[in-house]
Design an enzyme around this catalytic site. Structure first.
Site, PDB file in Angstrom:
ATOM      1  N   ASP A   9      21.544 -12.479 -13.194  1.00 55.22           N
ATOM      2  CA  ASP A   9      21.035 -11.307 -12.966  1.00 55.22           C
ATOM      3  C   ASP A   9      22.040 -10.447 -12.030  1.00 55.22           C
ATOM      4  O   ASP A   9      22.303 -10.528 -10.803  1.00 55.22           O
ATOM      5  CB  ASP A   9      19.719 -11.145 -11.757  1.00 55.22           C
ATOM      6  CG  ASP A   9      19.083 -10.031 -11.526  1.00 55.22           C
ATOM      7  OD1 ASP A   9      19.694  -8.759 -12.322  1.00 55.22           O
ATOM      8  OD2 ASP A   9      18.155  -9.804 -10.704  1.00 55.22           O
TER       9      ASP A   9
ATOM     10  N   HIS B 209      18.711  -6.514 -13.253  1.00 53.01           N
ATOM     11  CA  HIS B 209      17.434  -5.847 -13.482  1.00 53.01           C
ATOM     12  C   HIS B 209      17.060  -4.483 -13.002  1.00 53.01           C
ATOM     13  O   HIS B 209      16.289  -4.013 -13.454  1.00 53.01           O
ATOM     14  CB  HIS B 209      16.314  -6.895 -12.932  1.00 53.01           C
ATOM     15  CG  HIS B 209      16.141  -6.599 -11.584  1.00 53.01           C
ATOM     16  ND1 HIS B 209      16.763  -7.622 -10.345  1.00 53.01           N
ATOM     17  CD2 HIS B 209      15.493  -5.935 -10.857  1.00 53.01           C
ATOM     18  CE1 HIS B 209      16.177  -7.115  -9.277  1.00 53.01           C
ATOM     19  NE2 HIS B 209      15.621  -6.216  -9.359  1.00 53.01           N
TER      20      HIS B 209
ATOM     21  N   SER C 279      16.884  -4.781  -4.053  1.00 49.19           N
ATOM     22  CA  SER C 279      17.628  -5.381  -5.370  1.00 49.19           C
ATOM     23  C   SER C 279      18.946  -5.115  -5.508  1.00 49.19           C
ATOM     24  O   SER C 279      19.075  -3.658  -5.425  1.00 49.19           O
ATOM     25  CB  SER C 279      16.786  -5.186  -6.511  1.00 49.19           C
ATOM     26  OG  SER C 279      15.746  -6.245  -6.489  1.00 49.19           O
ATOM     27  N   GLY C 280      20.049  -5.797  -5.917  1.00 46.49           N
ATOM     28  CA  GLY C 280      21.257  -5.349  -6.218  1.00 46.49           C
ATOM     29  C   GLY C 280      22.067  -5.126  -4.865  1.00 46.49           C
ATOM     30  O   GLY C 280      23.408  -5.151  -5.246  1.00 46.49           O
TER      31      GLY C 280
ATOM     32  N   GLY D 137      13.052  -2.727  -3.543  1.00 45.90           N
ATOM     33  CA  GLY D 137      14.310  -1.668  -3.205  1.00 45.90           C
ATOM     34  C   GLY D 137      15.540  -2.235  -2.914  1.00 45.90           C
ATOM     35  O   GLY D 137      16.545  -1.366  -2.649  1.00 45.90           O
TER      36      GLY D 137
HETATM   37  C1  4AZ Z   1      11.843  -6.826  -5.899  1.00 46.97           C
HETATM   38  O1  4AZ Z   1      10.732  -6.710  -6.290  1.00 46.97           O
HETATM   39  C2  4AZ Z   1      11.989  -7.962  -5.033  1.00 46.97           C
HETATM   40  N1  4AZ Z   1      11.702 -11.332  -1.134  1.00 46.97           N
HETATM   41  C3  4AZ Z   1      13.255  -8.008  -4.411  1.00 46.97           C
HETATM   42  C4  4AZ Z   1      13.552  -8.987  -3.624  1.00 46.97           C
HETATM   43  C5  4AZ Z   1      12.439  -9.989  -3.021  1.00 46.97           C
HETATM   44  C6  4AZ Z   1      11.235  -9.800  -3.370  1.00 46.97           C
HETATM   45  C7  4AZ Z   1      10.887  -8.795  -4.408  1.00 46.97           C
HETATM   46  C8  4AZ Z   1      12.578 -11.069  -2.137  1.00 46.97           C
HETATM   47  O2  4AZ Z   1      12.808  -6.246  -6.111  1.00 46.97           O
END
Ligand code: 4AZ
Length: 425
Positions: free
Chosen positions: A279, A234, A375-376, A373
């Site tokens: 993902d 994503h 993520s990944g 932020g």
């Molecule tokens: C995001 O929006 C996101 N609490 C990543 C992880 C989590 C929530 C949102 C987990 O990238």
């Protein structure tokens, strides 16, 4: 203070009174002399007898009665773990029962290799000696303990040519830099270290990278080889082109230790942005990175590796501290627990939205979690030999740190074969 002192010591005027006949002065000189002598002796004793320094040695053990198989290629397999543990505990036992029990610190298998039909294990050993030790004597004392061990090596049949080489601290770091999943505490074979606070130090998570567009942090990523990064699919929804991205190393996103461009991005073909399934993405770098103490790979688990609910894991990243907030510039870490998919799918939790290729981790009361932020980025666990494995990739969750709403991660074991297919690793 100085004034009153000089007043007391002012000599009484008399015909033959000199400063050195004054009993106060003599007394002071004697006391000062005794103090100086005592401090010198104490320092000498300290440096000669108690001030210990770490010394590293390397040795190779040829094991004749263990057949080589490709299961011994990766530190993630049960075969590799169990053989390494056997060798390490055999060496530890030998030294703990010898007259070097106070000097021996740890032994760690750094590599297992094929050797004819059998195997060879490269081992690094750490000792603590006082500074006045005799190098040659110590080496022969260590060798003698190892030779005695060979006669009593349990069910391992080891060749007698066991020789040891003294190596420098830097050699030791170099050896560990080329192995996956090694953090700085293991590099120095130090005692257990507690990961405290939330701020990471340089080298604590050497596989963590920051994926940036126009030098702005967008996502975390994970170094799995000199040229491959894993991250979340994503991350590329708004910026799908490789030329838009750089991969940044080091704990600061403002002053990266290294910046490398991206050559190709392989997003999982079945990534579903609605359900968050699959993902995962593999990013191929434009140039090879040279591993250092602070930049090297995490280990990948076997597809069959069990990740027990309740076990501890760490998530790291530059994501925001609260839902809707700014990314931070210094890397942070959070300690969480693995939650079973069954519990995570409970009605108060995600109510069936967590698929088998996903993994939940958090704390029952919330508070510690990945956020926007992150993520990944990696969710990692340490094995019994203090080697770190990637178990999850930060994927999604309902807001951040809420009770019953843990972070949801891409379950790396599910995608282990996909990773090999894309990267050859
Ligand atoms: C995001 O929006 C996101 N609490 C990543 C992880 C989590 C929530 C949102 C987990 O990238």
């Amino acid at each position: 203070m100085t004034l009153s002192f000089s007043l007391i010591l002012r000599p009484v005027r008399g015909p033959s009174t000199s400063r050195f006949q004054n009993p106060y002065v003599i007394c002071l000189i004697v006391i000062a002399g005794v103090i100086i002598l005592a401090v010198t002796i104490a320092l000498l004793i300290h440096f000669l007898a108690f001030d210990q320094k770490a010394y590293f040695y390397r040795s190779t053990f040829q094991i004749l009665n263990v057949k080589y198989s490709n299961q011994l290629d990766s530190p993630a397999t049960q075969e590799y773990r169990s053989l390494s543990e056997k060798i390490e505990s055999m060496i530890t036992k030998a030294f703990k029962e010898s007259n070097l029990r106070n000097q021996f610190v740890r032994a760690h298998v750094v590599k297992i290799r094929q050797d004819g039909n059998g195997v060879r294990a490269d081992v690094v050993m750490k000792f603590r000696f006082t500074r006045n030790y005799n190098g040659a004597t110590m080496k022969s004392r260590i060798e003698s303990v190892l030779h005695q061990m060979l006669n009593n090596s349990g069910n391992l049949e080891i060749n007698h040519s066991t020789e040891i080489t003294s190596i420098t601290d830097q050699d030791t770091v170099n050896i560990f830099t080329n192995a996956c999943g090694v953090r700085p505490d293991l590099m120095t074979l130090s005692e257990e270290r507690i990961i405290g606070g939330t701020k990471a130090e340089e080298g604590d998570w050497p596989w963590q990278v920051s994926l940036q567009v126009n030098n702005v942090h967008h996502c975390g990523g994970i170094l799995i080889s000199e040229v491959w990064i894993l991250t979340a699919a994503h991350c590329f929804r708004s910026y799908p082109e490789p030329y838009q991205w750089t991969v940044n190393f080091g704990i600061s996103t403002l002053l990266p230790k290294l910046r490398v461009r991206v050559r190709t991005i392989s997003v999982h073909n079945n990534y579903n942005p609605i359900t968050h399934e699959n993902d995962i993405a593999a990013v191929y770098l434009n140039q090879r990175v040279t591993f250092t103490k602070n930049i090297h790979t995490v280990c990948l688990p076997e597809a069959t590796q069990n990740i027990p609910p309740g076990s501890t894991a760490y998530v790291t990243g530059w994501g925001s501290r609260r839902y809707i907030g700014n990314a931070v510039t210094e890397l942070e870490q959070g300690r969480v627990k693995i939650i079973s998919n069954e519990e995570c799918n409970g009605p108060a939790s995600y109510n069936g939205a967590v698929f088998s290729g996903m993994l939940c981790a958090g704390l029952p009361q919330g508070g510690v979690d990945a956020c926007q932020g992150d993520s990944g980025g990696p969710l990692v666990q340490e094995d019994s030999r203090r080697i770190w494995f990637l178990v999850g990739i930060v994927s999604w969750g309902y807001r951040c740190g809420l009770p019953d709403k843990p972070g949801v991660y891409t379950r790396v074991t599910t995608y282990r074969n996909w990773i090999t297919e894309k990267t050859g690793i």
